[in-house]
Design a protein around this motif. Structure first.
Motif, PDB file in Angstrom:
ATOM      1  N   ASN A   1      21.277 -38.295 -58.281  1.00 23.74           N
ATOM      2  CA  ASN A   1      20.747 -39.363 -57.438  1.00 23.74           C
ATOM      3  C   ASN A   1      19.219 -39.356 -57.429  1.00 23.74           C
ATOM      4  O   ASN A   1      18.574 -40.410 -57.473  1.00 23.74           O
ATOM      5  CB  ASN A   1      21.288 -39.202 -56.018  1.00 23.74           C
ATOM      6  CG  ASN A   1      20.969 -40.380 -55.125  1.00 23.74           C
ATOM      7  OD1 ASN A   1      21.443 -41.491 -55.350  1.00 23.74           O
ATOM      8  ND2 ASN A   1      20.164 -40.148 -54.104  1.00 23.74           N
TER       9      ASN A   1
ATOM     10  N   ASP B   1      18.819 -38.357 -50.577  1.00 21.12           N
ATOM     11  CA  ASP B   1      17.972 -39.555 -50.557  1.00 21.12           C
ATOM     12  C   ASP B   1      16.553 -39.186 -50.998  1.00 21.12           C
ATOM     13  O   ASP B   1      15.571 -39.579 -50.352  1.00 21.12           O
ATOM     14  CB  ASP B   1      17.963 -40.168 -49.161  1.00 21.12           C
ATOM     15  CG  ASP B   1      17.452 -41.610 -49.140  1.00 21.12           C
ATOM     16  OD1 ASP B   1      17.534 -42.287 -50.175  1.00 21.12           O
ATOM     17  OD2 ASP B   1      16.982 -42.051 -48.074  1.00 21.12           O
TER      18      ASP B   1
ATOM     19  N   SER C   1      28.886 -45.746 -54.100  1.00 23.71           N
ATOM     20  CA  SER C   1      27.715 -46.213 -53.370  1.00 23.71           C
ATOM     21  C   SER C   1      27.882 -47.674 -52.945  1.00 23.71           C
ATOM     22  O   SER C   1      27.584 -48.043 -51.796  1.00 23.71           O
ATOM     23  CB  SER C   1      26.466 -46.051 -54.233  1.00 23.71           C
ATOM     24  OG  SER C   1      25.327 -46.576 -53.580  1.00 23.71           O
TER      25      SER C   1
ATOM     26  N   ARG D   1      30.384 -47.875 -50.084  1.00 32.50           N
ATOM     27  CA  ARG D   1      29.811 -47.410 -48.815  1.00 32.50           C
ATOM     28  C   ARG D   1      28.804 -48.411 -48.262  1.00 32.50           C
ATOM     29  O   ARG D   1      28.763 -48.661 -47.052  1.00 32.50           O
ATOM     30  CB  ARG D   1      29.153 -46.056 -49.015  1.00 32.50           C
ATOM     31  CG  ARG D   1      30.132 -44.899 -49.151  1.00 32.50           C
ATOM     32  CD  ARG D   1      29.410 -43.601 -49.420  1.00 32.50           C
ATOM     33  NE  ARG D   1      30.333 -42.470 -49.469  1.00 32.50           N
ATOM     34  CZ  ARG D   1      30.032 -41.294 -49.983  1.00 32.50           C
ATOM     35  NH1 ARG D   1      28.818 -41.078 -50.486  1.00 32.50           N
ATOM     36  NH2 ARG D   1      30.912 -40.321 -49.988  1.00 32.50           N
TER      37      ARG D   1
END
Length: 286
Positions: A184, A151, A239, A242
């Motif tokens: 990411n 993240d 993604s 989820r």
């Protein structure tokens, strides 16, 4: 602190310094975690199911001499996780124009590479990360996984003097691969978005140039550069799956993001990656 002199995670209790509790500042809310405060030189966070796994990972990074992550100090009298405060500047929910700095972008890629190097060899046996309800990330082609941050957004990078010096909010950390974590990160910092979803003031940025700068600074090999569109499209599908599951099962910030249209945004991002696959590979390999 050497692991030889460090109390176990479960027994670690943080005792505040005199007067520390009176110096409290509410920190900006994250996407899924509220109630984070700064007290003196510490950050207090609500204890969560992944807290012990994150604490053990932070201990490993400390022993590996990775200097950009906070240190886990223990739990306070209210049961909150206590971490060291990493001083500096983080981007707002809509990243400011200074976040467009190419020097900053390059420093983020280099910091992430240092994180992955420091994480190498870490196996969370005693305090494993909670399993993902929706299928876990698959290992790379050599069968390897790596505990990663997962993240590294502008809001979670601490900046001083125009370069990245810190990385905070390890709530989503867990086993993945270095390439998926670096993709990411690049997705958020380049950014790889449908133009309709660009932050205000970011319309004139060149995502292809920025992606190449990131790839060179991190050190992607030729195979990774050529696989990026396919890996990105697959990551977007997972993604979205989820996010939808977490919104229904966990509510809170997950439901807030889903109701705000994050599923549609992820779909547009996947379509943009597919439409620009050839241009992305050309920018990375030319």
């Amino acid at each position: 602190m050497s692991s030889r002199h460090r109390p176990s995670i479960e027994s670690r209790v943080y005792i505040p310094a005199p007067g520390e509790a009176s110096d409290v500042e509410l920190m900006p809310a994250g996407d899924v975690t509220d109630g984070v405060v700064r007290a003196g030189g510490t950050i207090r966070r609500p204890h969560q199911p992944q807290s012990l796994a994150v604490a053990a990972y932070l201990d490993w990074l400390e022993d590996a001499e990775f200097d950009a992550s906070p240190r886990f100090l223990g739990r306070d009298a209210a049961g909150r996780d206590v971490l060291t405060f990493v001083p500096g500047q983080c981007a707002g929910s809509v990243p400011e124009l200074w976040v467009q700095s190419e020097e900053l972008l390059v420093s983020v890629a280099r910091m992430l590479r240092r994180l992955h190097t420091a994480s190498s060899g870490y196996i969370p046996r005693e305090h494993p990360f909670p399993p993902k309800a929706v299928r876990p990330d698959s290992p790379d082609s050599a069968g390897r996984t790596l505990v990663c941050h997962l993240d590294v957004t502008p809001q979670n990078v601490v900046v001083r003097g125009g370069v990245a010096v810190g990385l905070v909010d390890f709530d989503l950390a867990g086993p993945s691969t270095a390439f998926k974590d670096s993709f990411n990160t690049a997705m958020h910092w380049t950014p790889l978005h449908d133009p309709a979803d660009l932050w205000p003031g970011w319309e004139s940025t060149d995502p292809f140039r920025r992606l190449r700068l990131f790839a060179d600074a991190y050190g992607w090999d030729d195979g990774e550069r050529r696989r990026l569109p396919a890996v990105g499209i697959e990551a977007m599908a997972l993604s979205r799956e989820r996010m939808r599951h977490n919104a229904a099962a966990l509510g809170g910030g997950w439901a807030r993001m889903w109701n705000d249209g994050v599923g549609e945004l992820i779909g547009r991002r996947a379509a943009w990656l597919e439409a620009n696959a050839d241009a992305l590979v050309a920018a990375l390999t030319a």
